[in-house]
Enzyme design. Structure first.
Site, PDB file in Angstrom:
ATOM      1  N   LYS A  53       0.843  -1.201   0.000  1.00 26.82           N
ATOM      2  CA  LYS A  53       0.000   0.000   0.000  1.00 26.82           C
ATOM      3  C   LYS A  53       0.878   1.251   0.000  1.00 26.82           C
ATOM      4  CE  LYS A  53      -3.807  -2.458   2.165  1.00 26.82           C
ATOM      5  NZ  LYS A  53      -4.512  -2.852   3.391  1.00 26.82           N
ATOM      6  N   GLN A  97      -4.404  -1.314   9.589  1.00 23.04           N
ATOM      7  CA  GLN A  97      -4.325  -2.641   8.966  1.00 23.04           C
ATOM      8  C   GLN A  97      -4.923  -3.698   9.893  1.00 23.04           C
ATOM      9  OE1 GLN A  97      -3.158  -3.364   5.787  1.00 23.04           O
ATOM     10  NE2 GLN A  97      -3.901  -5.415   6.225  1.00 23.04           N
ATOM     11  N   ASP A 120     -10.971   3.205   4.363  1.00 20.82           N
ATOM     12  CA  ASP A 120     -11.334   1.789   4.203  1.00 20.82           C
ATOM     13  C   ASP A 120     -12.856   1.623   4.133  1.00 20.82           C
ATOM     14  OD1 ASP A 120      -9.404  -0.111   3.794  1.00 20.82           O
ATOM     15  OD2 ASP A 120      -8.831  -0.258   5.919  1.00 20.82           O
TER      16      ASP A 120
END
Ligand code: NAD
Length: 291
Positions: A53, A97, A120
């Protein structure tokens, strides 16, 4: 032969467009769109995802800041970090994460992220907006699935879609997005009866079960479109491993189109994270949406 929907190429085109947008954003605001990436502990798979990422951000002209906490960090420490990132005007997107180490309640942490920075799309406010069909930050994998479908479908209205898997990060949101496009959607899961028959009726199949080769060729009707979200590590018979999806890809010649694994949904998920960061940055600085 089924067409292969090339997610890698699509993700790369999207990253190029975002790099251009990031340049214009910089000229207009004097700032760089910025994603804060938070990793707790040293789970090897999570470390790989985070590295990918961060590298993708670099290519798309998006600044990333890297925040590491030890596996022993407490929920309070992690929440304090999220609060600092929420309050920092130089940070436009926050990604924590997953999975988090045992002892930390992921929901409590995700709920703490400012919905405007929730790139997200997991915050209840954004989930609520998705279910209402109103504007919000969308979860990256479902958003990528829709972009892949958009590349091969002009008109979704009335198509039958079967989603395999009902998780909060893939199955449920992708089903809502398909419903928003006026598809007739069936959500299935591990206890669904007659799954093969349900899949046989579908024009669109989104497989997100995490079950290697679950969807067989004789489950799929000619001309169907398959989005294979699964990422499964299986032994390659030579002491190593390979990554396969949830669809038995070699049996799908009669489908109209299929996403490969790897190289389909995976790269689009990362590209959508960058797109969400860009969008969050524009919204926070009051800039109009990109054309
Ligand atoms: P999950 O474990 O949270 O949910 C899996 C869902 O599939 C559950 O609802 C379960 O009931 C259903 N399921 C499992 N086995 C089934 C079966 N045999 N028949 C019918 N339904 C079944 O998983 P998730 O987080 O939604 O991820 C699903 C898959 O997608 C995994 O392989 C994951 O690695 C992959 N994934 C890929 C990306 C990407 O970027 N490509 C992103 C997220 C997840």
């Amino acid at each position: 032969m089924a067409d292969i929907i090339d997610g890698k190429a699509m993700a790369s085109r999207l990253a190029d467009r975002l790099a251009d947008e990031a340049r214009r954003f910089h000229i207009a605001t004097g700032r760089q769109p910025t994603l804060a990436v938070v990793l707790v502990g040293d789970d090897p798979a999570s470390m790989i995802y985070v590295r990918r990422k961060i590298a993708a951000c670099g290519k798309a002209g998006i600044r990333s800041t890297d925040h590491r906490l030890a596996a022993t960090a407490s929920q309070e420490e992690l929440i304090a970090l999220v609060d600092r990132l929420n309050a920092d005007p130089a940070v436009h997107g926050i990604l924590v994460q997953l999975p988090l180490p045992p002892g930390i309640r992921a929901n409590a942490v995700l709920d703490r992220i400012d919905p405007a920075k929730d790139v997200d799309g997991f915050h209840p406010v954004n989930v609520g907006r998705l279910s209402l069909g109103s504007e919000g930050l969308l979860p990256c994998t479902p958003m990528g699935c829709m972009m892949l479908l958009d590349s091969v479908i002009d008109d979704f209205r009335g198509l039958k879609a079967v989603v395999i898997g009902k998780s909060n990060i893939v199955g449920k949101p992708v089903a809502l997005l398909l419903l928003e496009r006026e598809c007739t959607v069936t959500i299935t899961h591990i206890l669904t009866r007659n799954l093969p028959d349900l899949v046989r009726a579908a024009d669109i199949v989104v497989a997100a079960a995490g079950a290697p080769g679950l969807v067989r060729g004789d489950w799929v009707r000619p001309g169907a479109i398959l989005i294979d979200v699964g990422i499964n590590r299986v032994a390659d018979g030579e002491g190593g491993h390979r990554i396969v999806g949830d669809c038995a890809a070699a049996e799908m010649d009669h489908a109209a189109a299929i996403t490969p694994v790897p190289g389909g949904v995976g790269p689009m998920t990362i590209a959508c994270l960058l797109a969400n960061t860009m969008r969050a940055a524009r919204q926070q600085l009051g800039l109009a949406a990109a054309g």
